[in-house]
Scaffold this active site. Structure first.
Site, PDB file in Angstrom:
ATOM      1  N   ARG A  12     -26.162  22.322  20.751  1.00 61.35           N
ATOM      2  CA  ARG A  12     -24.771  22.054  22.004  1.00 61.35           C
ATOM      3  C   ARG A  12     -24.241  23.448  23.036  1.00 61.35           C
ATOM      4  NH1 ARG A  12     -18.894  20.562  19.076  1.00 61.35           N
ATOM      5  NH2 ARG A  12     -18.940  22.752  17.908  1.00 61.35           N
ATOM      6  N   GLY A  24     -21.779  22.545  26.138  1.00 60.42           N
ATOM      7  CA  GLY A  24     -19.869  22.363  26.381  1.00 60.42           C
ATOM      8  C   GLY A  24     -19.980  20.893  25.762  1.00 60.42           C
ATOM      9  N   HIS A  48     -19.425  17.807  26.390  1.00 53.20           N
ATOM     10  CA  HIS A  48     -19.375  16.680  26.513  1.00 53.20           C
ATOM     11  C   HIS A  48     -20.570  15.613  26.641  1.00 53.20           C
ATOM     12  CE1 HIS A  48     -16.700  19.077  28.636  1.00 53.20           C
ATOM     13  NE2 HIS A  48     -15.842  18.034  28.952  1.00 53.20           N
ATOM     14  N   CYS A  78     -15.912  17.897  36.549  1.00 56.05           N
ATOM     15  CA  CYS A  78     -15.075  18.120  35.933  1.00 56.05           C
ATOM     16  C   CYS A  78     -15.280  19.354  35.328  1.00 56.05           C
ATOM     17  CB  CYS A  78     -15.183  16.666  34.660  1.00 56.05           C
ATOM     18  SG  CYS A  78     -14.999  17.754  33.127  1.00 56.05           S
ATOM     19  N   GLY A 134     -20.022  21.669  30.444  1.00 59.04           N
ATOM     20  CA  GLY A 134     -21.226  22.462  29.583  1.00 59.04           C
ATOM     21  C   GLY A 134     -22.724  22.599  31.218  1.00 59.04           C
ATOM     22  N   VAL A 135     -22.921  24.192  31.758  1.00 61.15           N
ATOM     23  CA  VAL A 135     -24.236  24.243  31.871  1.00 61.15           C
ATOM     24  C   VAL A 135     -25.519  24.051  31.052  1.00 61.15           C
ATOM     25  CG1 VAL A 135     -25.692  26.043  33.162  1.00 61.15           C
ATOM     26  CG2 VAL A 135     -22.777  26.097  33.066  1.00 61.15           C
ATOM     27  N   GLY A 160     -26.300  20.939  28.344  1.00 61.15           N
ATOM     28  CA  GLY A 160     -26.297  19.732  29.199  1.00 61.15           C
ATOM     29  C   GLY A 160     -26.532  19.157  30.572  1.00 61.15           C
ATOM     30  N   HIS A 161     -25.750  19.825  30.894  1.00 60.86           N
ATOM     31  CA  HIS A 161     -25.307  19.261  32.199  1.00 60.86           C
ATOM     32  C   HIS A 161     -26.536  19.668  33.213  1.00 60.86           C
ATOM     33  CE1 HIS A 161     -23.378  17.833  36.657  1.00 60.86           C
ATOM     34  NE2 HIS A 161     -23.777  18.638  36.778  1.00 60.86           N
ATOM     35  N   TYR A 211     -25.495  10.281  32.051  1.00 59.28           N
ATOM     36  CA  TYR A 211     -24.340   9.661  30.893  1.00 59.28           C
ATOM     37  C   TYR A 211     -24.877   9.060  29.391  1.00 59.28           C
ATOM     38  CZ  TYR A 211     -21.561   9.698  35.034  1.00 59.28           C
ATOM     39  OH  TYR A 211     -20.831  10.063  36.442  1.00 59.28           O
TER      40      TYR A 211
HETATM   41  C1  LIG Z   1     -15.019  15.097  31.331  1.00 59.03           C
HETATM   42  C2  LIG Z   1     -16.575  14.072  31.783  1.00 59.03           C
HETATM   43  C3  LIG Z   1     -17.091  14.468  33.359  1.00 59.03           C
HETATM   44  C4  LIG Z   1     -18.037  14.562  33.609  1.00 59.03           C
HETATM   45  N1  LIG Z   1     -18.629  14.652  35.119  1.00 59.03           N
HETATM   46  C5  LIG Z   1     -19.966  14.638  35.059  1.00 59.03           C
HETATM   47  C6  LIG Z   1     -19.935  14.725  36.640  1.00 59.03           C
HETATM   48  O1  LIG Z   1     -19.557  14.930  37.740  1.00 59.03           O
HETATM   49  N2  LIG Z   1     -21.616  15.122  36.637  1.00 59.03           N
HETATM   50  C7  LIG Z   1     -22.271  14.772  36.176  1.00 59.03           C
HETATM   51  O2  LIG Z   1     -23.607  14.631  36.299  1.00 59.03           O
HETATM   52  N3  LIG Z   1     -22.049  14.300  34.988  1.00 59.03           N
HETATM   53  C8  LIG Z   1     -20.838  14.181  34.374  1.00 59.03           C
HETATM   54  N4  LIG Z   1     -20.851  14.376  32.996  1.00 59.03           N
HETATM   55  C9  LIG Z   1     -22.080  14.698  32.312  1.00 59.03           C
HETATM   56  C10 LIG Z   1     -22.552  15.405  31.866  1.00 59.03           C
HETATM   57  O3  LIG Z   1     -23.171  16.309  33.074  1.00 59.03           O
HETATM   58  C11 LIG Z   1     -23.142  15.127  30.537  1.00 59.03           C
HETATM   59  O4  LIG Z   1     -22.803  14.211  29.019  1.00 59.03           O
HETATM   60  C12 LIG Z   1     -23.765  17.019  29.913  1.00 59.03           C
HETATM   61  O5  LIG Z   1     -24.616  16.395  29.571  1.00 59.03           O
HETATM   62  C13 LIG Z   1     -22.937  17.195  29.283  1.00 59.03           C
HETATM   63  O6  LIG Z   1     -23.566  18.850  28.378  1.00 59.03           O
HETATM   64  P1  LIG Z   1     -22.365  19.694  28.319  1.00 59.03           P
HETATM   65  O7  LIG Z   1     -23.228  21.006  27.961  1.00 59.03           O
HETATM   66  O8  LIG Z   1     -21.621  19.439  27.715  1.00 59.03           O
HETATM   67  O9  LIG Z   1     -22.859  18.552  27.075  1.00 59.03           O
HETATM   68  P2  LIG Z   1     -23.465  19.079  25.172  1.00 59.03           P
HETATM   69  O10 LIG Z   1     -22.803  17.449  25.192  1.00 59.03           O
HETATM   70  O11 LIG Z   1     -23.784  20.294  24.717  1.00 59.03           O
HETATM   71  O12 LIG Z   1     -24.801  18.504  25.182  1.00 59.03           O
HETATM   72  C14 LIG Z   1     -25.523  17.679  25.887  1.00 59.03           C
HETATM   73  C15 LIG Z   1     -26.896  17.487  26.113  1.00 59.03           C
HETATM   74  O13 LIG Z   1     -27.373  18.373  26.593  1.00 59.03           O
HETATM   75  C16 LIG Z   1     -27.990  18.705  25.079  1.00 59.03           C
HETATM   76  N5  LIG Z   1     -28.181  20.541  25.285  1.00 59.03           N
HETATM   77  C17 LIG Z   1     -27.118  21.360  25.831  1.00 59.03           C
HETATM   78  N6  LIG Z   1     -27.575  22.694  25.944  1.00 59.03           N
HETATM   79  C18 LIG Z   1     -28.596  22.895  26.080  1.00 59.03           C
HETATM   80  C19 LIG Z   1     -29.204  23.705  26.004  1.00 59.03           C
HETATM   81  N7  LIG Z   1     -28.902  24.752  25.986  1.00 59.03           N
HETATM   82  N8  LIG Z   1     -30.505  23.998  25.365  1.00 59.03           N
HETATM   83  C20 LIG Z   1     -30.902  22.523  25.995  1.00 59.03           C
HETATM   84  N9  LIG Z   1     -30.261  21.005  25.447  1.00 59.03           N
HETATM   85  C21 LIG Z   1     -29.177  21.314  25.850  1.00 59.03           C
HETATM   86  C22 LIG Z   1     -27.621  18.341  23.761  1.00 59.03           C
HETATM   87  O14 LIG Z   1     -28.424  18.953  22.654  1.00 59.03           O
HETATM   88  C23 LIG Z   1     -27.217  16.804  24.220  1.00 59.03           C
HETATM   89  O15 LIG Z   1     -28.426  16.520  23.946  1.00 59.03           O
HETATM   90  C24 LIG Z   1     -19.171  14.808  32.519  1.00 59.03           C
HETATM   91  C25 LIG Z   1     -19.520  14.057  31.240  1.00 59.03           C
HETATM   92  C26 LIG Z   1     -17.660  14.483  30.751  1.00 59.03           C
HETATM   93  C27 LIG Z   1     -17.214  13.968  29.579  1.00 59.03           C
END
Ligand SMILES: Cc1cc2nc3c(=O)[nH]c(=O)nc-3n(C[C@H](O)[C@H](O)[C@H](O)COP(=O)(O)OP(=O)(O)OC[C@H]3O[C@@H](n4cnc5c(N)ncnc54)[C@H](O)[C@@H]3O)c2cc1C
Ligand SMILES: *[C@@H]1O[C@H](CO)[C@@H](O)[C@H](O)[C@H]1NC(C)=O
Ligand SMILES: *[C@@H]1O[C@H](CO)[C@@H](O)[C@H](O)[C@H]1NC(C)=O
Ligand SMILES: *[C@@H]1O[C@H](CO)[C@@H](O)[C@H](O)[C@H]1NC(C)=O
Ligand SMILES: *[C@@H]1O[C@H](CO)[C@@H](O)[C@H](O)[C@H]1NC(C)=O
Ligand SMILES: *[C@@H]1O[C@H](CO)[C@@H](O)[C@H](O)[C@H]1NC(C)=O
Ligand SMILES: *[C@@H]1O[C@H](CO)[C@@H](O)[C@H](O)[C@H]1NC(C)=O
Ligand SMILES: *[C@@H]1O[C@H](CO)[C@@H](O)[C@H](O)[C@H]1NC(C)=O
Length: 540
Positions: free
Chosen positions: A115, A117, A119, A181, A185-186, A188-189, A481
């Site tokens: 995990r 961010g 998201h 948004c 987090g970097v 997953g994004h 998504y």
């Molecule tokens: C409010 C909101 C706005 C959004 N806006 C956009 C947008 O404008 N553009 C867009 O492209 N997307 C958008 N998203 C989607 C977002 O990019 C994805 O949900 C992204 O995967 C979130 O990354 P995270 O690190 O926050 O999530 P997490 O839930 O932490 O991780 C998401 C996925 O990535 C994996 N992961 C996380 N960190 C790592 C790591 N360090 N190494 C390997 N795997 C990892 C996790 O295991 C999981 O499968 C949005 C989501 C939300 C909730």
């Protein structure tokens, strides 16, 4: 230069650590899952004297376990007493904690969730069907910007808002093409491709990365050179969590003008919403690439009649001043009838705030906040390849009104730079030939599965209604998504076939290459989840 050196010394240190940990040459995936205590004992045994792991270990007995777990839950659908909890959270403070987590998890056959961010729309980073632990990355959030070279090393536990804030601190004419948004987090994004409102000018987030560091299934810390081009390609949009734990990305900053122009206007049926919407379908992907206009369809109560009525919202970012914006609009999209009083000129970083619904002038410090409001939500996606007619849009609005829920369809225009990049350049395949991506959104406050099933059911219905307007064979979807309706992997004997079902929708022609790389770098499928990239089926 400093970041390059520190990466090198990190690699060297990691090499020593790997020898010192001395796990069995190949993990034993046939071993039955052992007890959490054995796993914790392994972590403690492997704790590096200079970087003890115990402050990073949270079991359900630790008093802050629940608050640590909840800190990055971003969908209340997975914040219930019925949601399975991890038996452990490792809040890594140092790369050796990531390495020990992987090595011990392989040895004890534990399911790991990563995990950053939090998201993930389906909670895949912190929920599982089987006993699991979370490797939480939020402590690893260093951002190291080299403004002369126009690059930065960003650790995956950072948020996009922090990245934007740190760039703006150093320069008024640099930005980064990532999501709108700030709490995303970097990790997953970027690993899942990433897009934002600079996409038509600069492409995806992953079109603007140069390097990465990750810990692989053997606990080795690798940079781009060491991991090779295939694996670097895979973690540039194929999702990190199928391949390893990404520790950092080296991002390429882009130039933005000192003054940009933003607007957000709504148009009602009386103001020709459907006609303007149909004109948007004709121009949005072809207009000047300095202009990104998002088009949102929803239904609201008419204040006078109390009846449900269609609403079109046009949300714009223009990389230039208002005069040039109007000359572009007058030529290409006069139907929008945008007024001078409806636009604001501001800095790029303030435009980020505006796009997150903060008023212009809000302190940029809000980008550093890690506590967004959280409700329950469901998202789905679709790709539009040919313009939807005025009558088509009216028919869609009528269906949305019937569904009686706060549903929204957000159209993000493609074209520009997006159409110039080959569909095989990154795992993300949806390039030329795509007019727009649609996001389906519904949020709700009610607790419980009944409410969840009701609202999720509505998004599925709307998705069914949209069939004739969107891509087919495959019906494409955006991996970031995350949508478990597209298929779930049980990571058993049928894993490859289950993976193909959603994999082809997310990655189209790039799915096979992802599977080949996965099979090579993680043949035992240690890095797995509900929608991970499967390995090739074993030959009989
Ligand atoms: C409010 C909101 C706005 C959004 N806006 C956009 C947008 O404008 N553009 C867009 O492209 N997307 C958008 N998203 C989607 C977002 O990019 C994805 O949900 C992204 O995967 C979130 O990354 P995270 O690190 O926050 O999530 P997490 O839930 O932490 O991780 C998401 C996925 O990535 C994996 N992961 C996380 N960190 C790592 C790591 N360090 N190494 C390997 N795997 C990892 C996790 O295991 C999981 O499968 C949005 C989501 C939300 C909730
Ligand atoms: C894996 O574990 C099983 C059960 O403990 C054991 O029988 C087998 O020999 C082990 N295999 C390896 C390669 O260690
Ligand atoms: C949580 O409890 C375990 C076992 O008592 C302990 O080893 C660990 O240090 C505790 N974690 C924290 C962060 O206090
Ligand atoms: C989760 O549920 C708890 C208890 O109902 C609540 O206090 C908290 O605000 C909820 N949301 C998050 C994100 O933790
Ligand atoms: C709506 O369109 C019609 C013609 O299609 C035009 O006559 C009318 O002025 C438009 N209304 C607005 C508010 O733009
Ligand atoms: C719209 O009206 C319905 C009843 O007709 C009501 O239930 C709903 O809460 C209203 N929505 C808003 C956003 O006011
Ligand atoms: C755009 O058109 C409007 C109305 O027709 C006009 O007032 C304005 O001067 C034009 N602007 C530019 C830059 O052409
Ligand atoms: C745009 O600027 C005007 C005046 O400068 C201000 O009153 C208005 O609130 C701004 N709009 C937004 C959305 O911030």
């Amino acid at each position: 230069m400093t970041s390059f050196r520190s990466t090198n010394s990190l690699l060297f240190f990691s090499f020593i650590l790997v020898l010192w940990l001395s796990w069995p040459a190949s993990g034993n995936s046939s071993t039955a899952t052992s007890a959490p205590e054995d796993y914790i004992a392994c972590l403690l045994d492997n704790s590096h004297p200079d970087h003890p792991i115990s402050p990073a270990i949270f079991t359900p007995d630790n008093s802050s376990f629940t608050s640590v777990l909840r800190a990055y839950i971003r969908n209340n659908r997975f914040n219930t007493s019925a949601t399975r909890k991890p038996f452990l959270i490792v809040t890594a403070l140092h790369v050796s904690h990531i390495q020990a987590s992987i090595v011990c998890a392989r040895r004890h056959n534990m399911q790991m969730k990563i995990r950053s961010g939090g998201h993930d729309y389906e909670g895949v980073s912190y929920v599982a069907e089987v006993p699991f632990f979370i490797l939480d990355m939020f402590n690893l959030r260093t951002i190291d910007i080299d403004i002369e070279k126009e690059t930065a090393w960003v650790q995956t536990g950072a948020t996009l808002g922090e990245v934007y804030y740190r760039i703006a601190e150093k320069s008024k004419v640099h930005g980064y093409p990532a999501g709108v948004c700030p709490t995303v987090g970097v990790g997953g994004h970027i690993s899942g491709a990433g897009y934002g409102n600079l996409m038509r000018k600069y492409g995806l987030t992953v079109d603007n990365i140069e390097d990465a560091t990750m810990v692989d299934v053997n606990g080795r810390l690798l940079d781009r050179k060491a991991m090779g081009e295939d694996l670097f390609w895979a973690i540039s949009g194929g999702g990190g969590s199928s391949f390893g734990v990404v520790l950092s990305y080296k991002i390429k900053l882009v130039r933005v003008p000192e003054k940009v122009t933003v607007f957000r206007v709504t148009r009602s049926p009386e103001q020709n919403a459907s006609y303007i919407g149909s004109r948007w379908q004709q121009v949005a992907d072809k207009i000047d690439r300095d202009l990104f206009i998002r088009f949102i369809m929803d239904v609201v109560n008419n204040t006078q009649t109390g009846k449900k009525t269609a609403r079109a919202t046009f949300h714009g970012l223009f990389l230039g001043d208002a005069d040039r914006l109007f000359s572009v609009l007058n030529t290409s999209f006069p139907e929008l009838a945008l007024k001078r009083s409806e636009v604001n000129e501001t800095s790029w970083v303030q435009s980020v705030l505006f796009w997150t619904n903060y008023p212009i002038g809000t302190s940029e410090e809000v980008l550093l906040s890690r506590t967004p409001p959280v409700n329950s939500l469901k998202r789905k996606s679709d790709y539009v390849k040919k313009p939807i007619s005025k009558e088509g849009l009216e028919w869609i609005w009528d269906r949305m009104a019937e569904l009686e829920a706060p549903l929204a369809l957000t159209f993000n225009p493609y074209g520009g730079r997006m159409a110039e990049i080959r569909s095989t350049a990154k795992p993300f395949p949806h390039r030329a030939g795509n007019l727009a991506k649609i996001q389906y959104a519904v949020n709700w406050d009610e607790q419980g599965t009944e409410a969840a099933n009701y609202y999720i059911g509505l998004t599925r219905k709307l998705h069914m209604y949209m069939t004739r307007f969107v891509s087919a064979n495959p019906r494409e979807a955006f991996y970031n998504y995350k949508d478990l309706d597209l298929g779930i992997n049980h990571n058993g004997r049928e894993s490859y076939y289950e993976g193909r079902t959603y994999g082809i929708k997310y990655f189209v022609g790039n799915f096979n290459r992802l599977v080949e790389i996965k099979t090579r770098v993680d043949p035992d499928n240690f890095f797995r989840n509900e929608q991970s990239i499967p390995t090739l089926p074993h030959k009989k």
